[in-house]
Design a protein around this motif. Structure first.
Motif, PDB file in Angstrom:
ATOM      1  N   ARG A   1       0.949  -1.360   0.276  1.00 30.42           N
ATOM      2  CA  ARG A   1       0.246   0.075   0.304  1.00 30.42           C
ATOM      3  C   ARG A   1       0.835   1.505  -0.100  1.00 30.42           C
ATOM      4  NH1 ARG A   1      -3.567  -2.400   3.864  1.00 30.42           N
ATOM      5  NH2 ARG A   1      -2.371  -1.539   5.200  1.00 30.42           N
ATOM      6  N   GLY A   2       1.864   1.235   1.007  1.00 31.42           N
ATOM      7  CA  GLY A   2       2.670   2.391   0.542  1.00 31.42           C
ATOM      8  C   GLY A   2       3.607   2.454  -0.743  1.00 31.42           C
ATOM      9  N   VAL A   3       3.673   1.651  -1.019  1.00 35.86           N
ATOM     10  CA  VAL A   3       4.724   1.626  -2.200  1.00 35.86           C
ATOM     11  C   VAL A   3       3.758   2.129  -3.852  1.00 35.86           C
ATOM     12  CG1 VAL A   3       5.435   0.368  -4.562  1.00 35.86           C
ATOM     13  CG2 VAL A   3       6.184  -0.237  -2.103  1.00 35.86           C
ATOM     14  N   LEU A   4       2.393   1.691  -3.277  1.00 41.81           N
ATOM     15  CA  LEU A   4       1.544   2.279  -4.454  1.00 41.81           C
ATOM     16  C   LEU A   4       1.422   3.464  -4.067  1.00 41.81           C
ATOM     17  CD1 LEU A   4      -0.662   1.712  -6.494  1.00 41.81           C
ATOM     18  CD2 LEU A   4      -2.485   1.380  -4.265  1.00 41.81           C
ATOM     19  N   TYR A   5       1.102   4.236  -2.448  1.00 38.96           N
ATOM     20  CA  TYR A   5       0.496   5.871  -2.580  1.00 38.96           C
ATOM     21  C   TYR A   5       1.886   6.603  -3.035  1.00 38.96           C
ATOM     22  CZ  TYR A   5      -3.356   3.633   0.382  1.00 38.96           C
ATOM     23  OH  TYR A   5      -4.595   3.270   0.867  1.00 38.96           O
ATOM     24  N   ASP A   6       3.399   5.579  -3.170  1.00 39.18           N
ATOM     25  CA  ASP A   6       4.564   6.434  -3.612  1.00 39.18           C
ATOM     26  C   ASP A   6       4.192   6.868  -4.926  1.00 39.18           C
ATOM     27  OD1 ASP A   6       5.143   6.976  -0.710  1.00 39.18           O
ATOM     28  OD2 ASP A   6       6.452   5.378  -0.951  1.00 39.18           O
TER      29      ASP A   6
END
Length: 374
Positions: A330-335
């Motif tokens: 999720r964090g990578v997607l938001y980045d």
């Protein structure tokens, strides 16, 4: 990635405008009169299942050419408790666009731009919209037809003429199949005429699909991140080539196709083949999480491609996207989304899933009503 673009330069070529700064739904699905003001780059819709979150995304998807995110009949979109029609409208800076149907013509879609009547295809001049829904999670497991439909939707965002070529090709294929299924051998001149139309439009369909697959692979090759499964795309074509090649194939296969009572070769039998780069494994054999990651990678690559070719980043509609990813992904997607410049809409049942997004606009949806949390 288009030839000659580095990743940095590619990103720098995007022009960002706020596509939607106001959205209105009237008598659409379970929404009687919902208005969303002060829209931002990231817009998050949270609420219980069945509250009407996905209905909002579907309404936005109708502000582009095509049948929308669910591909549902227009008559099913009107609220059962309403007057029988529906209207969806949005402000794009100084431009106001809208679409809907009336009760007396529930399957005839009307479009207006700044109050003037317009065609549905003209909406492509104002918005490009790309979506990812939970229904697409089984893309790699379902039939080739579902993957063709997915690929054609991606092509359409870049080549508006693709829809016309596809529909005319499919119409000609159905006519040829009807002739071949007749008890009496059809007149060869009649078949010649039908196959000529098939070849004219089929060659355009095949060329557009092949070009998009090559362009998407180029964009995907530029991604260095290894957290997400990385897909490699290929187009499995029963009979690729020019209009002349297609025509020769069909004329030579008349007797065989007559026995089968259908056209066995052509772009209507194409399939999108996806392989996970890290494993060299077919997507259909990968885990559910790996398949989801590859779908996300394809959608983001397509968004990059549309942005580079049109000079304006598309609107992304991501339905229940966060619930299918672990916290790291999720964090990578938001980045990744933050690196891009288009407007993003997300839905979910838990607001905490979106805590990694910077300055989102939060809306709570309940029973077809929308409330701003900001």
């Amino acid at each position: 990635m288009p030839k000659g673009f580095s990743r940095t330069r590619f990103l720098a070529t995007w022009v960002w405008i706020m596509p939607l700064n106001f959205l209105s739904l009237r008598h659409f699905r379970n929404h009687g009169d919902s208005q969303l003001h002060g829209l931002a780059r990231f817009n998050v819709l949270t609420g219980d299942n069945g509250a009407g979150k996905t209905n909002i995304l579907e309404a936005i998807s109708l502000l582009a050419p095509g049948r929308g995110m669910r591909r549902a009949p227009l008559s099913q979109m009107a609220a059962m408790s309403g007057p029988g029609g529906f209207a969806v409208s949005a402000d794009l800076g100084d431009v106001k666009i809208g679409t809907g149907v009336t009760a007396d013509m529930p399957e005839r879609r009307k479009v207006r731009v700044n109050g003037a009547a317009a065609s549905a295809n003209s909406l492509a001049e104002w918005l490009s919209i790309i979506w990812l829904t939970p229904a697409m999670d089984r893309l790699f497991m379902e039939s080739a037809g579902g993957r063709r439909q997915f690929l054609d939707r991606l092509v359409l965002a870049i080549d508006p003429l693709h829809a016309r070529h596809s529909s005319r090709y499919e119409l000609a294929v159905r006519e040829r199949n009807r002739l071949l299924a007749d008890d009496v051998m059809p007149d060869s001149a009649w078949l010649d005429a039908v196959e000529t139309r098939m070849a004219e439009h089929g060659a355009c369909v095949a060329a557009s699909r092949a070009a998009l697959v090559a362009q998407l692979n180029s964009v995907l090759d530029s991604e260095a991140d290894e957290v997400f499964a990385r897909p490699v795309l290929a187009l499995a074509s029963c009979e690729p080539g020019s209009a002349e090649t297609l025509l020769e194939t069909w004329r030579g296969a008349r007797q065989r196709d007559r026995q089968a009572k259908r056209t066995l070769d052509g772009p209507h039998r194409d399939d999108l083949i996806v392989t996970m780069r890290q494993k060299g494994q077919a997507a259909a054999l990968c885990s559910t999480g790996e398949q989801k990651a590859m779908l996300i990678a394809i959608i983001l690559a397509h968004s990059d491609l549309v942005a580079s070719l049109k000079g304006n980043a598309p609107v992304l509609l991501l339905d229940e996207i966060a619930a299918h990813l672990d916290p790291l992904r999720r964090g990578v997607l938001y980045d990744r989304l933050s690196e891009r410049t288009g407007q993003v809409w997300m839905t979910g049942t838990d607001r905490a899933l979106f805590s990694g997004i910077t300055s989102p606009r939060h809306f709570t949806v309940s029973g077809g009503a929308v409330h701003s949390d900001n």
